[in-house]
Design an enzyme around this catalytic site. Structure first.
Site, PDB file in Angstrom:
ATOM      1  N   TYR A 119       5.497  43.403  41.171  1.00  0.00           N
ATOM      2  CA  TYR A 119       4.059  43.127  41.066  1.00  0.00           C
ATOM      3  C   TYR A 119       3.306  44.457  40.892  1.00  0.00           C
ATOM      4  O   TYR A 119       3.498  45.402  41.668  1.00  0.00           O
ATOM      5  CB  TYR A 119       3.596  42.393  42.335  1.00  0.00           C
ATOM      6  N   LYS A 158      -2.630  33.358  46.941  1.00  0.00           N
ATOM      7  CA  LYS A 158      -2.100  32.555  45.842  1.00  0.00           C
ATOM      8  C   LYS A 158      -1.888  31.102  46.311  1.00  0.00           C
ATOM      9  O   LYS A 158      -2.843  30.415  46.563  1.00  0.00           O
ATOM     10  CB  LYS A 158      -0.817  33.211  45.313  1.00  0.00           C
ATOM     11  N   ARG A 192      -9.523  41.981  66.555  1.00  0.00           N
ATOM     12  CA  ARG A 192      -8.597  42.723  65.678  1.00  0.00           C
ATOM     13  C   ARG A 192      -7.158  42.594  66.181  1.00  0.00           C
ATOM     14  O   ARG A 192      -6.200  42.569  65.422  1.00  0.00           O
ATOM     15  CB  ARG A 192      -9.015  44.198  65.564  1.00  0.00           C
ATOM     16  N   ASP A 234       9.445  39.430  48.491  1.00  0.00           N
ATOM     17  CA  ASP A 234       8.100  38.931  48.170  1.00  0.00           C
ATOM     18  C   ASP A 234       8.272  37.488  47.714  1.00  0.00           C
ATOM     19  O   ASP A 234       8.800  37.230  46.635  1.00  0.00           O
ATOM     20  CB  ASP A 234       7.487  39.815  47.063  1.00  0.00           C
TER      21      ASP A 234
END
Ligand SMILES: *Cc1c(COP(=O)(O)O)cnc(C)c1O
Length: 372
Positions: free
Chosen positions: A99, A196, A47, A171
């Site tokens: 978004y 994406k 992690r 972004d």
């Protein structure tokens, strides 16, 4: 080195002691501690860090031109880490057509936590300045915005932010660093949904933040990454480093095909408006030309009809798949308002298309059939 070369090689530069050309996937969750005890910089628990994540973070930081990066399990988790690094009572300025997932995150989660926000039109600098308050800490940029493809002048906003001592986040999911480099234009942190174009094949969920400076603010964000625990798996990081190797060439194809589709749609009688920053008719075209090297693979358009007919058109495609999201090698489209749901400011007759890497003539044939 040039972008294309860095995209292919930077992921191999670190944490690859075996010297294999393709680094192995490291599934181990734990790492053996030296007999003399643990050094802070040693790998310890997955992690907190693992070779594949460090490789991908190094790769994306190199491509965006930042000092450091933090990878997350989704784009939304990356955005959440930015907001959690602020304090209750802080205020942010964010695009009104941001978004849709980020709008829900701010309004439904962070508002209750004490974050104040103004959702505004960011294409007008005077309007942005008008909304700056004594407790404003951050300006959130998304350009081109989603799905209206509004263009924000990044340099102008970062200059304004500096005058007021505010941080900026951009972004950069849609343009990718192939088409736009916000850190060069003064932005502090770049955000990505790597689900994406970085993933590029509609088979990975991920996010990332890249910081211009590995400063105190980014230290806090990395703490949230590690202690919040919304981290990607070694397998996903390995897949991302792999697909990033072809990012530059995929984006060249997306740019070229989307431009063709935008021109085709512009000449089509049934369509009232094509929204693509590469078209001279786009109100943000001049700014886009100044800050983008290519105009991306996304095209939005409004049909000269009502919502019902817009949905029917999307229903008639055979090759173009009906799906949300974007950035895959396959073309997809959707009636965007239905997809965004509550709070959507998208016009009812708007269709959003993610133009893929199929032959553009095949796409144009399918579009001709669907538009009728
Ligand atoms: C998809 C997307 C996000 C959210 O990313 P997820 O990986 O789906 O969590 C954020 N910003 C933009 C512009 C996006 O397209």
């Amino acid at each position: 080195m040039r972008f294309e070369t860095k995209a292919i090689h930077a992921g191999l530069d670190i944490h690859n002691p075996s010297k294999s050309i393709v680094p192995p996937i490291s599934p181990s969750t734990i790492y053996e501690i030296d007999a003399e005890g643990r050094d802070e910089s040693d790998l310890h628990y997955t992690r907190l860090g693992n070779p594949n994540r460090l490789q991908f973070e190094h790769l994306i930081a190199t491509l965006e031109g930042g000092e450091a990066a933090a990878a997350f399990s989704s784009g939304i988790a990356a955005g959440m880490a930015i907001l959690q690094s602020l304090h209750p009572g802080d205020h942010i300025i964010i695009p009104e057509d941001v978004y849709a997932g980020n709008r829900k995150m701010v309004k439904k989660i962070m508002t209750g936590w004490g974050l104040e926000s103004s959702f505004i039109d960011m294409t007008d600098l005077v309007n942005i300045e008008k909304h700056i308050k004594p407790n404003t800490k951050l300006i959130w940029i998304e350009t081109p915005s989603n799905p209206l493809m509004r263009i924000t002048d990044i340099q102008a906003v970062t200059t304004l932010a500096n005058q007021h001592g505010l941080k900026t986040v951009a972004d950069n999911t849609w343009p990718t660093p192939v088409n736009q480099l916000p850190l060069e234009l003064g932005v502090d942190i770049v955000l990505h949904s790597t689900s994406k174009y970085f993933g590029g094949h509609s088979d990975i969920l991920g996010g990332a933040l890249v910081a211009k400076k590995d400063d105190e603010w980014f230290e806090r964000i990395k703490l949230i990454q590690k202690m919040g625990g919304a981290v990607p798996s070694p397998q996903d990081c390995w897949m991302l480093s792999r697909s990033t190797r072809s990012l530059a060439y995929r984006m060249k194809g997306h740019n070229e095909h989307a431009e063709k589709i935008a021109h085709f749609l512009s000449d089509y009688a049934k369509i009232s408006r094509v929204i693509y920053p590469g078209l001279p008719s786009h109100p943000g075209h001049e700014i886009a030309k100044k800050q983008m090297k290519g105009f991306g693979g996304m095209v939005s358009f409004q049909v000269d009809a009502d919502q019902k007919e817009a949905i029917a058109i999307v229903g008639r495609s055979k090759l173009i798949k009906r799906a949300t999201s974007l950035g895959g090698v396959e073309s997809t489209w959707e009636h965007r308002q239905s997809s965004e749901g509550e709070g959507s400011v998208t016009p009812e007759n708007l269709i959003r298309m993610s133009v893929g890497l199929e032959h553009p003539d095949d796409l144009i044939e399918d579009l001709t059939h669907a538009l009728g």
